[in-house]
Design a protein around this motif. Sequence first.
Motif, PDB file in Angstrom:
ATOM      1  N   VAL A  79      21.972 -12.044  -4.165  1.00 13.13           N
ATOM      2  CA  VAL A  79      22.488 -11.557  -4.909  1.00 13.13           C
ATOM      3  C   VAL A  79      23.257 -12.309  -6.096  1.00 13.13           C
ATOM      4  CG1 VAL A  79      24.219  -9.847  -5.768  1.00 13.13           C
ATOM      5  CG2 VAL A  79      22.988  -9.176  -3.597  1.00 13.13           C
ATOM      6  N   LYS A  80      23.436 -13.459  -5.592  1.00 12.73           N
ATOM      7  CA  LYS A  80      24.275 -14.455  -6.538  1.00 12.73           C
ATOM      8  C   LYS A  80      23.458 -14.771  -7.731  1.00 12.73           C
ATOM      9  CE  LYS A  80      22.477 -18.364  -3.872  1.00 12.73           C
ATOM     10  NZ  LYS A  80      22.836 -19.140  -3.061  1.00 12.73           N
ATOM     11  N   PHE A  81      22.123 -14.762  -7.687  1.00  9.90           N
ATOM     12  CA  PHE A  81      21.284 -14.832  -8.878  1.00  9.90           C
ATOM     13  C   PHE A  81      21.243 -13.764  -9.933  1.00  9.90           C
ATOM     14  CE2 PHE A  81      19.065 -17.381  -5.426  1.00  9.90           C
ATOM     15  CZ  PHE A  81      19.044 -18.581  -5.900  1.00  9.90           C
ATOM     16  N   ILE A  82      21.736 -12.717  -9.472  1.00  9.85           N
ATOM     17  CA  ILE A  82      22.040 -11.686 -10.946  1.00  9.85           C
ATOM     18  C   ILE A  82      23.223 -12.029 -11.207  1.00  9.85           C
ATOM     19  CG2 ILE A  82      22.592  -9.252 -10.964  1.00  9.85           C
ATOM     20  CD1 ILE A  82      20.950  -8.580  -8.716  1.00  9.85           C
ATOM     21  N   ARG A  83      24.220 -12.587 -10.947  1.00  9.18           N
ATOM     22  CA  ARG A  83      25.469 -13.095 -11.443  1.00  9.18           C
ATOM     23  C   ARG A  83      25.152 -14.231 -12.333  1.00  9.18           C
ATOM     24  NH1 ARG A  83      29.811 -12.121 -13.886  1.00  9.18           N
ATOM     25  NH2 ARG A  83      31.367 -13.976 -13.332  1.00  9.18           N
ATOM     26  N   TYR A  84      24.127 -15.410 -11.875  1.00 15.80           N
ATOM     27  CA  TYR A  84      23.797 -16.285 -12.688  1.00 15.80           C
ATOM     28  C   TYR A  84      23.224 -15.707 -13.857  1.00 15.80           C
ATOM     29  CZ  TYR A  84      24.707 -19.069  -8.314  1.00 15.80           C
ATOM     30  OH  TYR A  84      24.935 -20.027  -7.339  1.00 15.80           O
ATOM     31  N   ILE A  85      22.186 -14.749 -13.785  1.00 18.72           N
ATOM     32  CA  ILE A  85      21.346 -14.238 -14.939  1.00 18.72           C
ATOM     33  C   ILE A  85      22.658 -13.698 -15.833  1.00 18.72           C
ATOM     34  CG2 ILE A  85      20.149 -12.382 -15.704  1.00 18.72           C
ATOM     35  CD1 ILE A  85      18.670 -12.414 -13.232  1.00 18.72           C
ATOM     36  N   GLN A  86      23.935 -13.067 -15.505  1.00 20.40           N
ATOM     37  CA  GLN A  86      24.961 -12.598 -16.451  1.00 20.40           C
ATOM     38  C   GLN A  86      25.394 -13.801 -17.075  1.00 20.40           C
ATOM     39  OE1 GLN A  86      27.168 -10.499 -13.437  1.00 20.40           O
ATOM     40  NE2 GLN A  86      27.637  -8.912 -14.914  1.00 20.40           N
ATOM     41  N   ILE A  87      25.690 -14.852 -16.313  1.00 16.39           N
ATOM     42  CA  ILE A  87      26.330 -16.101 -16.966  1.00 16.39           C
ATOM     43  C   ILE A  87      25.562 -16.715 -17.860  1.00 16.39           C
ATOM     44  CG2 ILE A  87      27.099 -18.514 -16.272  1.00 16.39           C
ATOM     45  CD1 ILE A  87      27.917 -17.538 -13.903  1.00 16.39           C
ATOM     46  N   ALA A  88      24.325 -16.729 -17.678  1.00 16.82           N
ATOM     47  CA  ALA A  88      23.203 -17.315 -18.594  1.00 16.82           C
ATOM     48  C   ALA A  88      23.135 -16.268 -20.047  1.00 16.82           C
ATOM     49  CB  ALA A  88      21.738 -17.664 -17.997  1.00 16.82           C
ATOM     50  N   SER A  89      23.102 -15.219 -19.907  1.00 20.64           N
ATOM     51  CA  SER A  89      23.291 -14.385 -20.977  1.00 20.64           C
ATOM     52  C   SER A  89      24.376 -14.443 -21.807  1.00 20.64           C
ATOM     53  CB  SER A  89      23.237 -12.761 -20.450  1.00 20.64           C
ATOM     54  OG  SER A  89      21.988 -12.501 -19.642  1.00 20.64           O
ATOM     55  N   ILE A  90      25.661 -14.725 -21.203  1.00 15.89           N
ATOM     56  CA  ILE A  90      26.630 -15.136 -21.936  1.00 15.89           C
ATOM     57  C   ILE A  90      26.465 -16.425 -22.875  1.00 15.89           C
ATOM     58  CG2 ILE A  90      29.253 -15.761 -21.713  1.00 15.89           C
ATOM     59  CD1 ILE A  90      29.361 -13.380 -19.604  1.00 15.89           C
ATOM     60  N   ILE A  91      25.856 -17.502 -22.102  1.00 14.36           N
ATOM     61  CA  ILE A  91      25.936 -18.731 -22.565  1.00 14.36           C
ATOM     62  C   ILE A  91      24.785 -18.486 -23.852  1.00 14.36           C
ATOM     63  CG2 ILE A  91      24.745 -21.034 -22.114  1.00 14.36           C
ATOM     64  CD1 ILE A  91      26.013 -20.675 -19.364  1.00 14.36           C
ATOM     65  N   VAL A  92      23.653 -17.745 -23.618  1.00 10.97           N
ATOM     66  CA  VAL A  92      22.832 -17.747 -24.797  1.00 10.97           C
ATOM     67  C   VAL A  92      23.390 -17.149 -26.094  1.00 10.97           C
ATOM     68  CG1 VAL A  92      20.905 -16.140 -25.437  1.00 10.97           C
ATOM     69  CG2 VAL A  92      20.721 -17.457 -23.372  1.00 10.97           C
ATOM     70  N   VAL A  93      24.438 -16.023 -25.817  1.00 16.99           N
ATOM     71  CA  VAL A  93      24.951 -15.667 -27.014  1.00 16.99           C
ATOM     72  C   VAL A  93      25.838 -16.542 -27.658  1.00 16.99           C
ATOM     73  CG1 VAL A  93      26.620 -13.834 -27.608  1.00 16.99           C
ATOM     74  CG2 VAL A  93      24.573 -13.172 -26.088  1.00 16.99           C
ATOM     75  N   LEU A  94      26.740 -17.353 -26.982  1.00 14.12           N
ATOM     76  CA  LEU A  94      27.460 -17.966 -27.601  1.00 14.12           C
ATOM     77  C   LEU A  94      26.680 -19.299 -28.023  1.00 14.12           C
ATOM     78  CD1 LEU A  94      30.158 -18.478 -24.604  1.00 14.12           C
ATOM     79  CD2 LEU A  94      30.241 -17.387 -26.765  1.00 14.12           C
ATOM     80  N   LEU A  95      25.620 -19.776 -27.647  1.00  8.96           N
ATOM     81  CA  LEU A  95      24.758 -20.821 -28.389  1.00  8.96           C
ATOM     82  C   LEU A  95      24.372 -20.345 -29.376  1.00  8.96           C
ATOM     83  CD1 LEU A  95      22.948 -22.480 -25.218  1.00  8.96           C
ATOM     84  CD2 LEU A  95      24.625 -23.558 -26.530  1.00  8.96           C
TER      85      LEU A  95
ATOM     86  N   ILE B 283      13.357 -16.239  -9.933  1.00 14.51           N
ATOM     87  CA  ILE B 283      13.779 -16.716  -8.575  1.00 14.51           C
ATOM     88  C   ILE B 283      14.572 -15.305  -8.061  1.00 14.51           C
ATOM     89  CG2 ILE B 283      15.691 -18.080  -7.887  1.00 14.51           C
ATOM     90  CD1 ILE B 283      15.114 -20.199  -9.988  1.00 14.51           C
ATOM     91  N   ALA B 284      15.478 -14.758  -8.591  1.00 16.56           N
ATOM     92  CA  ALA B 284      16.077 -13.483  -8.121  1.00 16.56           C
ATOM     93  C   ALA B 284      15.031 -12.477  -7.418  1.00 16.56           C
ATOM     94  CB  ALA B 284      16.740 -12.856  -9.135  1.00 16.56           C
ATOM     95  N   LEU B 285      14.140 -12.373  -8.056  1.00 12.69           N
ATOM     96  CA  LEU B 285      12.950 -11.349  -7.478  1.00 12.69           C
ATOM     97  C   LEU B 285      12.316 -12.011  -6.279  1.00 12.69           C
ATOM     98  CD1 LEU B 285      11.263 -10.409 -11.015  1.00 12.69           C
ATOM     99  CD2 LEU B 285      12.313  -8.826  -9.122  1.00 12.69           C
ATOM    100  N   VAL B 286      11.939 -13.298  -6.324  1.00 16.61           N
ATOM    101  CA  VAL B 286      11.432 -13.922  -4.989  1.00 16.61           C
ATOM    102  C   VAL B 286      12.495 -13.897  -4.082  1.00 16.61           C
ATOM    103  CG1 VAL B 286      10.483 -16.058  -4.568  1.00 16.61           C
ATOM    104  CG2 VAL B 286       9.810 -15.126  -6.461  1.00 16.61           C
ATOM    105  N   LYS B 287      13.478 -14.442  -4.302  1.00 14.69           N
ATOM    106  CA  LYS B 287      14.448 -14.607  -3.093  1.00 14.69           C
ATOM    107  C   LYS B 287      14.825 -13.019  -2.531  1.00 14.69           C
ATOM    108  CE  LYS B 287      15.191 -19.006  -3.345  1.00 14.69           C
ATOM    109  NZ  LYS B 287      15.102 -20.154  -2.556  1.00 14.69           N
ATOM    110  N   PHE B 288      15.029 -12.219  -3.330  1.00  5.77           N
ATOM    111  CA  PHE B 288      15.811 -10.989  -2.898  1.00  5.77           C
ATOM    112  C   PHE B 288      14.597  -9.979  -2.223  1.00  5.77           C
ATOM    113  CE2 PHE B 288      17.677  -6.846  -3.389  1.00  5.77           C
ATOM    114  CZ  PHE B 288      19.072  -7.176  -2.433  1.00  5.77           C
TER     115      PHE B 288
END
Length: 172
Positions: A19-35, A119-124
């Motif tokens: 489930v941690k990969f879903i959290r990583y997706i959230q963090i990456a989404s925030i980073i994309v907006v900020l960039l 990665i989240a789809l494959v791992k989960f």
Amino acid sequence: MKKHEYIVNKNKCKNPNAVKFIRYIQIASIIVVLLVLLYTALMSLITHVDFATIISENASITCGFILAMQAIVTFYVTKNMRKEVSDLENFETNRFRLLMIAISSFATVNYIIGILSVIALVKFYKWKGSFSLSDMFTEIKRESHLNDSILLFIVYLLLCTLQWIIGSMVIR
């Protein structure tokens, strides 16, 4: 959720700790907006043109804002999905959501979120022997999330279409 449903969903799950990969997706989404915002602000400062003019006259920055909009939608989808995935609720609906995030991210050239989604789809999720599209949509309908899934599909399709149309204008 019934105990039988929980056991069936747990058997379809490859690794419940992924489930941690879903959290990583959230963090990456925030980073994309900020960039995108940082790039636009720096471009405004460097060229000494106001922020609104930069956005309206530069099609590539408009594409960046569409990408940021997709990242915001992805953030809220994954925010609502995190608890459901950890509790193994709405199992097939969440699989469809992750598939939509992955496909739309690759379609709009947002490789960071796309790779994290794959990665989240494959791992989960288990894919061999327990997956078919018709069964997935039947299960989504049974979970009463078919309308939400169709709406999410339309939103991502609209964002991808806008990105491709404006992106093709930039290339010309």
